[in-house]
Design a protein around this motif. Structure first.
Motif, PDB file in Angstrom:
ATOM      1  N   ASN A 103       0.824  -1.196   0.000  1.00  0.00           N
ATOM      2  CA  ASN A 103       0.000   0.000   0.000  1.00  0.00           C
ATOM      3  C   ASN A 103       0.869   1.261   0.000  1.00  0.00           C
ATOM      4  O   ASN A 103       0.662   2.190  -0.794  1.00  0.00           O
ATOM      5  N   ASP A 104       1.860   1.300   0.875  1.00  0.00           N
ATOM      6  CA  ASP A 104       2.756   2.458   0.956  1.00  0.00           C
ATOM      7  C   ASP A 104       3.556   2.628  -0.345  1.00  0.00           C
ATOM      8  O   ASP A 104       3.777   3.751  -0.801  1.00  0.00           O
ATOM      9  N   SER A 105       3.970   1.508  -0.928  1.00  0.00           N
ATOM     10  CA  SER A 105       4.758   1.561  -2.166  1.00  0.00           C
ATOM     11  C   SER A 105       3.923   2.089  -3.326  1.00  0.00           C
ATOM     12  O   SER A 105       4.408   2.885  -4.149  1.00  0.00           O
ATOM     13  N   ILE A 106       2.666   1.648  -3.406  1.00  0.00           N
ATOM     14  CA  ILE A 106       1.779   2.135  -4.470  1.00  0.00           C
ATOM     15  C   ILE A 106       1.587   3.646  -4.356  1.00  0.00           C
ATOM     16  O   ILE A 106       1.628   4.373  -5.356  1.00  0.00           O
ATOM     17  N   LEU A 107       1.403   4.146  -3.126  1.00  0.00           N
ATOM     18  CA  LEU A 107       1.238   5.587  -2.926  1.00  0.00           C
ATOM     19  C   LEU A 107       2.492   6.348  -3.372  1.00  0.00           C
ATOM     20  O   LEU A 107       2.394   7.396  -4.017  1.00  0.00           O
ATOM     21  N   GLU A 108       3.667   5.819  -3.044  1.00  0.00           N
ATOM     22  CA  GLU A 108       4.914   6.466  -3.450  1.00  0.00           C
ATOM     23  C   GLU A 108       5.068   6.460  -4.968  1.00  0.00           C
ATOM     24  O   GLU A 108       5.513   7.444  -5.558  1.00  0.00           O
ATOM     25  N   VAL A 109       4.712   5.338  -5.594  1.00  0.00           N
ATOM     26  CA  VAL A 109       4.787   5.249  -7.051  1.00  0.00           C
ATOM     27  C   VAL A 109       3.858   6.271  -7.698  1.00  0.00           C
ATOM     28  O   VAL A 109       4.235   6.975  -8.643  1.00  0.00           O
ATOM     29  N   GLU A 110       2.637   6.374  -7.179  1.00  0.00           N
ATOM     30  CA  GLU A 110       1.677   7.323  -7.737  1.00  0.00           C
ATOM     31  C   GLU A 110       2.182   8.761  -7.606  1.00  0.00           C
ATOM     32  O   GLU A 110       2.032   9.573  -8.529  1.00  0.00           O
ATOM     33  N   ASN A 111       2.774   9.088  -6.468  1.00  0.00           N
ATOM     34  CA  ASN A 111       3.316  10.441  -6.263  1.00  0.00           C
ATOM     35  C   ASN A 111       4.467  10.722  -7.223  1.00  0.00           C
ATOM     36  O   ASN A 111       4.570  11.825  -7.778  1.00  0.00           O
ATOM     37  N   LEU A 112       5.316   9.732  -7.431  1.00  0.00           N
ATOM     38  CA  LEU A 112       6.436   9.908  -8.365  1.00  0.00           C
ATOM     39  C   LEU A 112       5.946  10.048  -9.802  1.00  0.00           C
ATOM     40  O   LEU A 112       6.499  10.833 -10.580  1.00  0.00           O
ATOM     41  N   LYS A 113       4.921   9.289 -10.149  1.00  0.00           N
ATOM     42  CA  LYS A 113       4.358   9.393 -11.504  1.00  0.00           C
ATOM     43  C   LYS A 113       3.847  10.809 -11.768  1.00  0.00           C
ATOM     44  O   LYS A 113       4.037  11.365 -12.859  1.00  0.00           O
ATOM     45  N   LEU A 114       3.199  11.409 -10.772  1.00  0.00           N
ATOM     46  CA  LEU A 114       2.682  12.776 -10.922  1.00  0.00           C
ATOM     47  C   LEU A 114       3.818  13.773 -11.106  1.00  0.00           C
ATOM     48  O   LEU A 114       3.735  14.693 -11.921  1.00  0.00           O
ATOM     49  N   LYS A 115       4.908  13.589 -10.367  1.00  0.00           N
ATOM     50  CA  LYS A 115       6.057  14.494 -10.464  1.00  0.00           C
ATOM     51  C   LYS A 115       6.760  14.364 -11.810  1.00  0.00           C
ATOM     52  O   LYS A 115       7.389  15.319 -12.280  1.00  0.00           O
ATOM     53  N   ASN A 116       6.660  13.177 -12.421  1.00  0.00           N
ATOM     54  CA  ASN A 116       7.409  12.897 -13.652  1.00  0.00           C
ATOM     55  C   ASN A 116       6.592  13.104 -14.922  1.00  0.00           C
ATOM     56  O   ASN A 116       6.985  12.644 -15.992  1.00  0.00           O
ATOM     57  N   LYS A 117       5.459  13.803 -14.825  1.00  0.00           N
ATOM     58  CA  LYS A 117       4.547  13.910 -15.972  1.00  0.00           C
ATOM     59  C   LYS A 117       4.965  14.956 -17.006  1.00  0.00           C
ATOM     60  O   LYS A 117       4.545  14.899 -18.154  1.00  0.00           O
ATOM     61  N   SER A 118       5.807  15.916 -16.627  1.00  0.00           N
ATOM     62  CA  SER A 118       6.028  17.078 -17.487  1.00  0.00           C
ATOM     63  C   SER A 118       6.951  16.813 -18.685  1.00  0.00           C
ATOM     64  O   SER A 118       6.714  17.326 -19.774  1.00  0.00           O
ATOM     65  N   ILE A 119       8.021  16.028 -18.480  1.00  0.00           N
ATOM     66  CA  ILE A 119       9.003  15.803 -19.549  1.00  0.00           C
ATOM     67  C   ILE A 119       9.049  14.309 -19.883  1.00  0.00           C
ATOM     68  O   ILE A 119       8.969  13.469 -18.990  1.00  0.00           O
ATOM     69  N   HIS A 120       9.172  13.980 -21.180  1.00  0.00           N
ATOM     70  CA  HIS A 120       9.148  12.569 -21.602  1.00  0.00           C
ATOM     71  C   HIS A 120      10.357  12.233 -22.475  1.00  0.00           C
ATOM     72  O   HIS A 120      10.233  12.045 -23.693  1.00  0.00           O
ATOM     73  N   PRO A 121      11.539  12.138 -21.862  1.00  0.00           N
ATOM     74  CA  PRO A 121      12.729  11.802 -22.647  1.00  0.00           C
ATOM     75  C   PRO A 121      12.683  10.363 -23.144  1.00  0.00           C
ATOM     76  O   PRO A 121      12.074   9.492 -22.524  1.00  0.00           O
ATOM     77  N   LYS A 122      13.341  10.121 -24.264  1.00  0.00           N
ATOM     78  CA  LYS A 122      13.453   8.764 -24.786  1.00  0.00           C
ATOM     79  C   LYS A 122      14.628   8.063 -24.095  1.00  0.00           C
ATOM     80  O   LYS A 122      15.687   8.655 -23.917  1.00  0.00           O
ATOM     81  N   ILE A 123      14.414   6.805 -23.729  1.00  0.00           N
ATOM     82  CA  ILE A 123      15.426   6.071 -22.978  1.00  0.00           C
ATOM     83  C   ILE A 123      15.667   4.696 -23.586  1.00  0.00           C
ATOM     84  O   ILE A 123      14.732   4.036 -24.046  1.00  0.00           O
ATOM     85  N   PHE A 124      16.934   4.303 -23.625  1.00  0.00           N
ATOM     86  CA  PHE A 124      17.295   2.932 -23.988  1.00  0.00           C
ATOM     87  C   PHE A 124      17.914   2.291 -22.750  1.00  0.00           C
ATOM     88  O   PHE A 124      18.910   2.779 -22.224  1.00  0.00           O
ATOM     89  N   MET A 125      17.302   1.214 -22.273  1.00  0.00           N
ATOM     90  CA  MET A 125      17.827   0.503 -21.109  1.00  0.00           C
ATOM     91  C   MET A 125      18.491  -0.787 -21.579  1.00  0.00           C
ATOM     92  O   MET A 125      17.832  -1.695 -22.091  1.00  0.00           O
ATOM     93  N   GLN A 126      19.790  -0.857 -21.407  1.00  0.00           N
ATOM     94  CA  GLN A 126      20.562  -2.026 -21.822  1.00  0.00           C
ATOM     95  C   GLN A 126      20.735  -2.968 -20.632  1.00  0.00           C
ATOM     96  O   GLN A 126      21.324  -2.616 -19.619  1.00  0.00           O
ATOM     97  N   ILE A 127      20.231  -4.205 -20.784  1.00  0.00           N
ATOM     98  CA  ILE A 127      20.357  -5.190 -19.703  1.00  0.00           C
ATOM     99  C   ILE A 127      21.155  -6.418 -20.133  1.00  0.00           C
ATOM    100  O   ILE A 127      21.272  -7.385 -19.394  1.00  0.00           O
ATOM    101  N   GLY A 128      21.705  -6.367 -21.341  1.00  0.00           N
ATOM    102  CA  GLY A 128      22.563  -7.446 -21.839  1.00  0.00           C
ATOM    103  C   GLY A 128      23.447  -6.910 -22.953  1.00  0.00           C
ATOM    104  O   GLY A 128      23.068  -5.962 -23.655  1.00  0.00           O
ATOM    105  N   SER A 129      24.624  -7.516 -23.108  1.00  0.00           N
ATOM    106  CA  SER A 129      25.602  -6.980 -24.062  1.00  0.00           C
ATOM    107  C   SER A 129      25.814  -7.824 -25.305  1.00  0.00           C
ATOM    108  O   SER A 129      25.978  -7.298 -26.398  1.00  0.00           O
TER     109      SER A 129
END
Length: 285
Positions: A154-180
């Motif tokens: 429950n606490d984690s979901i609330l934190e995630v929701e708050n972070l999502k709201l803070k991160n709404k303004s800019i949408h950079p493109k990202i490449f996440m590399q998890i293997g080489s």
């Protein structure tokens, strides 16, 4: 019960974006776990070794894998397995009342546990933040701390929701590399895609079929950030390799970062929030 009601509301918000009464009723039916209370647990699943500590129930662990990172000074828990194979003699000697497995556990290990009538539970790799929460609650019921697991989720979901709201303004493109070798990324069938989405970024590897990607595709999609989460010296080498491609925005702006692979591989609701905060800090400052 108050924790459960709050969880239903927050969970509905997370999945649907709004509270749905019908969904809440269905969810309350689906999530009525029958609490157990195992006392001697062998964990062959690294994420759930970590989860036992998060739940304050590490005293129930008697053995784990060599890949598990126990808090400093906790030498009580013995190492009896790698990710794929376990020491069967030691399992018999320890007489666990539950063995926690992963989707990577060999069929031979399961056949051994069946033969000696040792109870086990398999937790497969999660594909979303929702799956992480579901598995965490299910694990909590096995340790006799359903309410505690629910509170953490429950606490984690609330934190995630708050972070999502803070991160709404800019949408950079990202490449996440998890293997080489081959180049591997997070697609929309992995919880890492949720991590990227909740950070406010656009995952350029989202539509890759099983995660395989090419350098040419990265060049074509031109990400603003490259996040490398490969093991040890490989990550440093990968970062230097990307610097060769000065035409990529991420390289031009010095936005190529190394992210702790253990943090991204070993997920529970609290560590998801921690990783989301770190990714948000990298992307948004």
């Amino acid at each position: 019960m108050n924790q459960y009601i709050k969880f239903i509301i927050n969970y509905s918000n997370l999945i649907l974006g709004k509270v749905s009464l019908i969904f809440s009723i269905l969810l309350s039916t689906l999530l009525c776990y029958s609490e157990e209370n195992h006392e001697k647990i062998v964990s062959l699943n690294t994420a759930f070794t970590e989860a036992a500590y998060v739940l304050g129930k590490s005293d129930k662990l008697i053995a784990c894998t060599t890949f598990c990172k126990s808090p400093s000074g906790d030498s009580r828990i013995i190492k009896i397995a790698n990710v794929l194979n376990a020491n069967y003699e030691q399992i018999l000697y320890l007489k666990p009342d539950l063995v926690v497995l992963s989707g990577l556990t060999s069929r031979n290990t399961m056949q051994f546990l069946d033969k000696f009538k040792i109870s086990y539970k398999i937790f497969y790799q999660e594909k979303s933040f929702k799956d992480i929460c579901d598995n965490f609650i299910a694990f909590g019921t096995l340790l006799g701390c359903y309410e505690k697991a629910l509170e953490i989720v429950n606490d984690s979901i609330l934190e995630v929701e708050n972070l999502k709201l803070k991160n709404k303004s800019i949408h950079p493109k990202i490449f996440m590399q998890i293997g080489s070798d081959p180049l591997f990324t997070a697609n929309d069938n992995m919880y890492l895609d949720d991590l990227i989405d909740y950070s406010g970024a656009v995952n350029i590897g989202k539509d890759s079929k099983i995660g395989y990607f090419s350098t040419e595709e990265v060049l074509l999609k031109n990400p603003d950030f490259i996040i490398i989460s490969t093991m040890g010296a490989t990550a440093i080498k990968d970062k230097e390799e990307w610097k060769r491609f000065e035409c990529i925005n991420a390289v031009k702006k010095n936005n190529v970062y190394i992210f702790d692979p253990y943090a991204l591989c070993i997920m529970n609701p609290k560590s998801f929030v921690t990783s989301l905060k770190e990714l948000s800090r990298i992307l948004h400052g």
